[in-house]
Design an enzyme around this catalytic site. Structure first.
Site, mmCIF file in Angstrom:
data_model
loop_
_atom_site.group_PDB
_atom_site.id
_atom_site.type_symbol
_atom_site.label_atom_id
_atom_site.label_comp_id
_atom_site.label_asym_id
_atom_site.label_seq_id
_atom_site.Cartn_x
_atom_site.Cartn_y
_atom_site.Cartn_z
ATOM 1 N N GLY A 33 0.848 -1.194 0.000
ATOM 2 C CA GLY A 33 0.000 0.000 0.000
ATOM 3 C C GLY A 33 0.874 1.231 0.000
ATOM 4 O O GLY A 33 1.773 1.371 0.841
ATOM 5 N N ARG A 105 -8.970 -6.419 -5.395
ATOM 6 C CA ARG A 105 -9.286 -5.394 -4.406
ATOM 7 C C ARG A 105 -10.678 -4.791 -4.585
ATOM 8 O O ARG A 105 -11.096 -3.965 -3.771
ATOM 9 C CB ARG A 105 -8.234 -4.281 -4.459
ATOM 10 C CG ARG A 105 -8.293 -3.451 -5.727
ATOM 11 C CD ARG A 105 -7.072 -2.595 -5.959
ATOM 12 N NE ARG A 105 -6.666 -1.753 -4.877
ATOM 13 C CZ ARG A 105 -5.622 -0.909 -4.941
ATOM 14 N NH1 ARG A 105 -4.901 -0.826 -6.055
ATOM 15 N NH2 ARG A 105 -5.303 -0.161 -3.908
ATOM 16 N N ASN A 165 0.852 9.441 -8.231
ATOM 17 C CA ASN A 165 0.762 7.978 -8.162
ATOM 18 C C ASN A 165 -0.377 7.418 -9.007
ATOM 19 O O ASN A 165 -1.249 6.693 -8.515
ATOM 20 C CB ASN A 165 0.586 7.550 -6.702
ATOM 21 C CG ASN A 165 1.546 6.440 -6.303
ATOM 22 O OD1 ASN A 165 1.930 5.626 -7.143
ATOM 23 N ND2 ASN A 165 1.934 6.414 -5.051
ATOM 24 N N TYR A 166 -0.369 7.713 -10.282
ATOM 25 C CA TYR A 166 -1.450 7.308 -11.186
ATOM 26 C C TYR A 166 -1.451 5.798 -11.412
ATOM 27 O O TYR A 166 -0.413 5.192 -11.648
ATOM 28 C CB TYR A 166 -1.302 8.023 -12.530
ATOM 29 C CG TYR A 166 -2.310 7.577 -13.568
ATOM 30 C CD1 TYR A 166 -3.659 7.842 -13.405
ATOM 31 C CD2 TYR A 166 -1.903 6.875 -14.700
ATOM 32 C CE1 TYR A 166 -4.585 7.418 -14.341
ATOM 33 C CE2 TYR A 166 -2.814 6.453 -15.650
ATOM 34 C CZ TYR A 166 -4.163 6.724 -15.463
ATOM 35 O OH TYR A 166 -5.077 6.306 -16.389
ATOM 36 N N SER A 193 5.850 11.559 -11.324
ATOM 37 C CA SER A 193 6.811 11.194 -12.355
ATOM 38 C C SER A 193 6.559 12.101 -13.549
ATOM 39 O O SER A 193 5.518 12.768 -13.629
ATOM 40 C CB SER A 193 6.657 9.719 -12.741
ATOM 41 O OG SER A 193 5.344 9.455 -13.191
ATOM 42 N N ALA A 228 15.808 6.274 -13.172
ATOM 43 C CA ALA A 228 17.255 6.072 -13.091
ATOM 44 C C ALA A 228 18.046 7.368 -13.254
ATOM 45 O O ALA A 228 19.255 7.398 -12.992
ATOM 46 C CB ALA A 228 17.690 5.063 -14.150
ATOM 47 N N ALA A 255 9.637 1.913 -4.757
ATOM 48 C CA ALA A 255 10.725 2.899 -4.821
ATOM 49 C C ALA A 255 10.203 4.327 -4.723
ATOM 50 O O ALA A 255 10.800 5.181 -4.054
ATOM 51 C CB ALA A 255 11.514 2.713 -6.112
ATOM 52 N N ASP A 257 7.470 5.342 -3.240
ATOM 53 C CA ASP A 257 7.025 5.583 -1.864
ATOM 54 C C ASP A 257 8.226 5.840 -0.952
ATOM 55 O O ASP A 257 8.172 6.679 -0.051
ATOM 56 C CB ASP A 257 6.234 4.382 -1.349
ATOM 57 C CG ASP A 257 5.047 4.048 -2.230
ATOM 58 O OD1 ASP A 257 4.470 4.973 -2.835
ATOM 59 O OD2 ASP A 257 4.705 2.854 -2.322
#
Length: 316
Positions: A33, A105, A165-166, A193, A228, A255, A257
């Site tokens: 999560g 879920r 966080n799509y 991002s 990267a 990563a 999170d």
């Protein structure tokens, strides 16, 4: 005691296999999560973190609470739901470079989150409220509580961190943009991002233009994760970049999170922007160089372990 970090969302149980699921590869059980990952990362570095959500009364729900308590994350505001099950996800290591994820879920306890679940925890206050773009995609009530929490915290003077966080499996980009763009107006920190920035700004604008627009709207810091290539931060003072800490990557799940947890930890510690970015990069390196969503995140005494390390290093 008022927590440093308050966050909410759905915590799930992650079942991981080291090979193809179809062949019956053994599974290991883990906590998953985005919001709980961030809470754990912050708590491991010595800050007070609280997580709010709805958890089933099934055995998986007990596991979620047990893991969070063991990490020192406050769960006093968690609601128990006897009518719904805990969300599950299966991670399949299909090859050395490819991990496939399957979610179970729909209709979970976590997706039934509602405003009343968060009233008391938010009224108690926090130094920072952390939101993600995952929670409002789960259900109508989860979307309502996310928008309510942002408006309420903003009115109360509580800073808000929004990680875009799509998740394409949960909603379309158009639906996400309709919710996240106004939500971003309440945030002091936005993390995204490069391919997520259009969800909180003009979809036709380039990165600097979107960042400038967000800063004009009152956002203090816009953090762009570059994988990267590190990360880039926009503030009214200009642009600052940080590279990654060189490690051998074995698992990139969690990563982002970890990066967020490191950045927020630096903010709680009063570090300048450079210091916050370096800590974010350090936690990201720990995350990708260990398996699991949050298992490899460092304690405060371990923050310097990757400084100047070489591949295959052994500390004796």
């Amino acid at each position: 005691m008022t927590p440093d970090l308050l966050t909410f969302g759905e915590a799930m149980v992650s079942m991981r296999s080291a090979g193809p699921l179809a062949t019956g590869t053994p599974l290991s059980m883990h906590l998953a999560g985005a919001e709980s990952n961030v809470a754990i990362g912050v708590a491991r570095l010595g800050h007070r973190a609280a997580w709010v959500g709805r958890v089933s009364t099934d055995e998986f729900g007990e596991y979620v609470l047990r893991q969070l308590r063991a990490e020192g994350v406050g769960v006093d505001g968690v609601s128990r739901d006897a009518e719904r099950q805990t969300g599950l996800m299966f991670l399949e290591q299909r090859s050395a470079d490819l991990t496939r994820v399957q979610y179970y879920r729909a209709g979970s306890a976590g997706s039934a989150l509602r405003v009343d679940d968060l009233r008391a925890p938010l009224a108690a206050g926090a130094r920072m409220l952390h939101l993600t773009g995952i929670t409002p995609a789960l259900s109508d009530t989860a979307r309502e509580v996310t928008c309510w929490a942002a408006e309420t915290a903003d009115a109360a003077g509580i800073p808000i961190c929004l990680d875009v966080n799509y998740r394409a499996r949960l909603w379309s980009r158009e639906a996400a943009r309709e919710v996240l763009t106004p939500l971003a107006a309440h945030a002091s920190t936005i993390i995204a991002s490069a391919d997520e920035l259009d969800l909180v700004g003009d979809p036709g604008a380039d990165e600097p233009a979107v960042a400038a627009e967000l800063l004009r709207r009152g956002v203090e810091t816009v953090l762009v994760k570059l994988g990267a290539d590190g990360a880039r931060a926009y503030t009214v003072d200009g642009v600052e970049e940080v590279g990654v800490v060189s490690v051998t990557a074995v698992d990139t799940v969690g990563a982002g999170d970890a990066f967020t947890a490191g950045y927020l930890s630096g903010w709680f510690d009063g570090l300048d922007l450079t210091g916050r970015l370096r800590r974010a990069a350090t936690l990201g390196a720990f995350a990708v160089s260990t398996r699991g969503d949050c298992e490899g995140l460092p304690r405060r005494a371990e923050l310097a372990l990757l400084d100047g390390h070489e591949a295959g290093s052994v500390l004796r």
